[in-house]
Design an enzyme around this catalytic site. Structure first.
Site, mmCIF file in Angstrom:
data_model
loop_
_atom_site.group_PDB
_atom_site.id
_atom_site.type_symbol
_atom_site.label_atom_id
_atom_site.label_comp_id
_atom_site.label_asym_id
_atom_site.label_seq_id
_atom_site.Cartn_x
_atom_site.Cartn_y
_atom_site.Cartn_z
ATOM 1 N N GLU A 20 28.103 73.863 -41.358
ATOM 2 C CA GLU A 20 27.523 73.780 -40.009
ATOM 3 C C GLU A 20 28.625 73.861 -38.948
ATOM 4 O OE1 GLU A 20 25.167 73.649 -37.979
ATOM 5 O OE2 GLU A 20 23.276 73.146 -38.969
ATOM 6 N N ARG A 100 21.291 59.873 -39.072
ATOM 7 C CA ARG A 100 22.626 60.454 -39.125
ATOM 8 C C ARG A 100 22.848 61.387 -37.946
ATOM 9 N NH1 ARG A 100 22.844 65.853 -40.404
ATOM 10 N NH2 ARG A 100 21.284 66.781 -41.810
ATOM 11 N N ASN A 102 23.894 64.977 -36.163
ATOM 12 C CA ASN A 102 23.687 66.393 -36.432
ATOM 13 C C ASN A 102 24.478 67.197 -35.408
ATOM 14 O OD1 ASN A 102 22.385 67.966 -38.493
ATOM 15 N ND2 ASN A 102 21.066 68.837 -36.916
ATOM 16 N N GLU A 121 13.868 63.126 -42.037
ATOM 17 C CA GLU A 121 13.330 64.056 -41.035
ATOM 18 C C GLU A 121 12.004 63.576 -40.451
ATOM 19 O OE1 GLU A 121 13.487 68.169 -42.158
ATOM 20 O OE2 GLU A 121 15.409 67.930 -43.197
ATOM 21 N N ASN A 148 19.282 70.129 -32.914
ATOM 22 C CA ASN A 148 20.151 71.204 -33.378
ATOM 23 C C ASN A 148 20.818 71.926 -32.213
ATOM 24 O OD1 ASN A 148 20.925 71.808 -36.090
ATOM 25 N ND2 ASN A 148 18.769 71.898 -36.634
ATOM 26 N N ASP A 197 18.039 77.038 -35.902
ATOM 27 C CA ASP A 197 19.016 75.991 -36.220
ATOM 28 C C ASP A 197 20.074 75.976 -35.113
ATOM 29 O OD1 ASP A 197 20.836 74.232 -37.511
ATOM 30 O OD2 ASP A 197 20.148 74.876 -39.472
#
Length: 286
Positions: A20, A100, A102, A121, A148, A197
């Protein structure tokens, strides 16, 4: 619309579980990127091929350069700072069980906009927050599922944002104090094409979006028109960013998490040379 299926090259052949957050660091001429679930921060120097790997103590959602050197990290329990001498300290620590970090991005004013999500999620379990250099935190969005891609138009007047399950790329107006208002859809990814994303914005103001389970990166114009698709052999495409000395190469991260028979390139760092021209990204002011 232009579709390109063979323009990519393999920058780093590896097996990241959840690659990522590619980010070009102009101070070092290196690309930063992460493997969230393996708690790793990678660097890649395209001029020499040299790579480095740093392990973090917890899952890392994003890493960005700091104006004075070092890195800012969006970590499971908050936002941390890594100084040039490798000293770590928390800028803002706020652990939430089951949640968490992102994706994250640095705004034109040098603030960090950092997202979170639940490990399971759960709908509405994540946030998007704005962090100043002194650690002051402001929750911008508090009903997010998978926070995101975030990015700003070249003139700084618009901010783009993705909450992945919505399938939308949203756009906000940026206010005089650097905040945002007037959220509305720029574009929606149709059923069967994957989920939006990570994103980046180019010098023409177009928005490039990685498609999770879509095997592609798309470019949308500032009016929301789809005008380019780069198809890739790996289904889980996670994020993209322009890099290289002239910011003309599009770097793309990928993932292999959850795939029973992953493609050999799943988890690798890919690059499309000469894809366009990016915009220099600010470093975090802290």
């Amino acid at each position: 619309m232009t579709t390109t299926g063979t323009a990519f090259e393999v920058a780093v052949h590896t097996e990241a579980t959840l690659g990522e957050g590619p980010t070009w660091d102009p101070a070092t001429d290196r690309l930063l990127w992460i493997d969230i679930l393996n708690s790793r921060v990678h660097t890649y120097d395209p001029a020499t091929g040299r790579r480095t790997l740093r392990r973090t103590d917890q899952h890392v959602g994003a890493v960005k350069p700091r104006a004075g050197g070092g890195l800012v990290l969006n970590l499971r329990d908050g936002v941390g700072l890594l100084d040039p001498d490798d000293t770590f300290r928390w800028l803002h620590r706020e652990p939430v069980p089951g949640r968490r970090a992102n994706d994250a991005a640095v705004a034109p004013d040098g603030s960090l906009w950092a997202g979170t999500m639940r490990y399971d999620e759960a709908p509405g379990g994540g946030t998007l927050s704005r962090f100043a250099a002194d650690g002051t935190a402001e929750t911008v969005l508090d009903d997010v599922t998978v926070s995101n891609g975030t990015g700003w138009s070249p003139d700084g007047r618009l901010m783009y944002y993705i909450d992945t399950p919505t399938r939308r790329i949203d756009v906000f107006d940026v206010t005089a104090d650097g905040g945002v208002e007037n959220r509305r859809p720029l574009a929606t990814v149709e059923d069967g094409a994957g989920f939006p994303d990570g994103l980046c914005v180019d010098a023409e103001g177009c928005v490039w979006v990685a498609l999770w389970d879509g095997g592609a990166v798309r470019r949308y114009t500032p009016s929301g028109e789809l005008d380019r698709v780069i198809t890739l052999p790996v289904p889980r495409v996670t994020a993209c960013a322009f890099g290289g000395p002239d910011l003309t190469d599009l770097y793309i991260t990928t993932a292999r998490v959850g795939l029973t028979a992953p493609h050999p390139l799943a988890g690798s760092l890919l690059v499309v040379p000469g894809a366009g021209r990016g915009v220099a990204q600010p470093a975090f002011a802290g």
